[in-house]
Design a protein around this motif. Structure first.
Motif, short mmCIF file in Angstrom:
data_model
loop_
_atom_site.label_atom_id
_atom_site.label_comp_id
_atom_site.label_asym_id
_atom_site.label_seq_id
_atom_site.Cartn_x
_atom_site.Cartn_y
_atom_site.Cartn_z
N THR A 1 0.84 -1.20 0.00
CA THR A 1 0.00 0.00 0.00
C THR A 1 0.88 1.26 0.00
N ILE A 2 0.31 2.33 -0.52
CA ILE A 2 1.00 3.63 -0.51
C ILE A 2 1.25 4.06 0.93
N GLU A 3 0.28 3.76 1.81
CA GLU A 3 0.43 4.11 3.23
C GLU A 3 1.66 3.45 3.85
N ALA A 4 1.82 2.16 3.57
CA ALA A 4 2.95 1.44 4.14
C ALA A 4 4.28 1.97 3.59
N LYS B 1 0.69 2.66 -6.86
CA LYS B 1 1.82 1.89 -6.34
C LYS B 1 2.60 1.24 -7.46
N ALA C 1 4.82 5.04 2.53
CA ALA C 1 5.03 6.36 3.15
C ALA C 1 5.57 6.19 4.57
N SER C 2 4.99 5.27 5.31
CA SER C 2 5.41 5.05 6.69
C SER C 2 6.86 4.58 6.74
N TYR D 1 1.91 10.85 -3.56
CA TYR D 1 0.91 11.14 -4.60
C TYR D 1 1.28 12.38 -5.43
N GLY E 1 4.96 11.75 4.17
CA GLY E 1 3.50 11.72 4.15
C GLY E 1 3.00 11.10 2.85
N LYS E 2 1.78 10.53 2.91
CA LYS E 2 1.19 9.94 1.70
C LYS E 2 1.13 10.95 0.55
N GLN E 3 0.82 12.22 0.93
CA GLN E 3 0.66 13.24 -0.12
C GLN E 3 1.97 13.49 -0.88
#
Lengths: 208, 208
Positions: free
Chosen positions: B48-51, B70, B53-54, B64, B59-61
């Motif tokens: 995931t994009i969240e993972a 992804k 980013a983390s 993006y 940040g996710k942004q």
């Protein structure tokens, strides 16, 4: 190639009477057909024994009596298609290796562009690429026997002095078939007769 | 081959000052590294994009801002590895085509048996095989540019009269590389130097 028909018959043998045996064979074929349909529809990951049983009109325990996993069912379903299509009978030997290989690769291109075959086979190939254990079964039961059919035809050509006598036949068949399989799996180009004919011609230059 | 370095620099250009530009490049590289690590750990479907980013500490942004999906991140991550390893510089030309191809295929075998590369690349290949849209990006941005590096080396050999002047160079490279790719993807055999050397020798017989 191994003898899938014999293996299937042996597995389907717990029945006692002719009627029970016929019912057993019908259930078996319904299960194989259902698994091919479903994997094309939902993919390998979402394929379940429950869904196969429901589509085939049998109980889950009937499936588990014959197979240990969905991968095992699906492999038998493909072996059944391979057998029904007569692929395990070998490649025709007209004496003209180039013509024989072109004919069989054209027929294979037809098959791999047929959605009814393409979708379930892709689902199985993707699952095999992702999962090492499934890959081993896939290679041993489906891929290597498939190569063996070509090796037998090349051996006849080798005995007839048409290709090099020291040619490594397994590697030769990998050279012939892998560009087709790669194009199909990665969708990197069309599986036209033009492509399969040129592929046979180029590979044969390496074999002579 | 396109110029991934130029493309990356152009994409990373919204920054104004040298410091901001350096931070931006650091973030960018952290995102690419994180996506390679994570896809090897969890596979493409669960990436995931969240993972990303983390793991990258952004940040996710931020992700993006530069990438739409992804798949796009992961493809850039691979292009970055390709570039860092110098593959887009082409295959050495010592004048001995057989030796040059054997050397590059041995190096490729080392790479494909290295878990740090193998796991993310397999995840991407599996995802591409399953998804037609991703497959197109995969082929256009990674696979075809990879073939082009070989085509350029074969063209030099063709100009030097070492291989047939009417040889279809794209098909020739498919013949050379597909058996390697198939063995790797289906795990049907080991990627030894013995295998890659024999493969080069057999393919070259078709090219002459």
């Amino acid at each position: 190639m191994s003898t899938p028909q014999a293996a299937r018959t042996a597995k389907a043998a717990p029945t006692k009477t002719p009627d029970a045996s016929r019912r057993s064979q019908r259930s078996r074929q319904a299960i194989l057909d259902a698994s091919m349909e479903l994997v094309g529809e939902v993919g390998y990951n979402r394929l379940t024994i429950e869904a196969i049983a429901s589509r085939a009109g049998v109980g889950k325990q009937t499936i588990y009596r014959w197979w240990s996993s969905k991968a095992a069912v699906l492999l038998d379903a493909f072996l059944s298609v391979v057998h029904d299509n007569g692929y395990d009978n070998g490649i025709p030997d007209t004496g003209d290796l180039e013509a024989d290989l072109k004919a069989v690769l054209r027929a294979t291109a037809d098959e791999f562009t047929d959605a009814g075959f393409e979708a379930p086979y892709r689902a199985l190939a993707v699952a095999g690429a992702a999962d090492a254990e499934l890959a081993q079964e896939f290679v041993e039961r489906l891929q290597e026997p498939g190569l063996e059919v070509y090796i037998r035809r090349l051996r006849l050509a080798q005995e007839a002095g048409q290709i090099a006598e020291d040619l490594d036949l397994h590697l030769a068949v990998e050279l012939l078939l892998s560009p087709f399989q790669q194009r199909w799996l990665t969708r990197s180009g069309p599986l036209t007769y033009e492509f399969t004919d040129r592929l046979v011609e180029m590979a044969l230059r390496a074999f002579r």
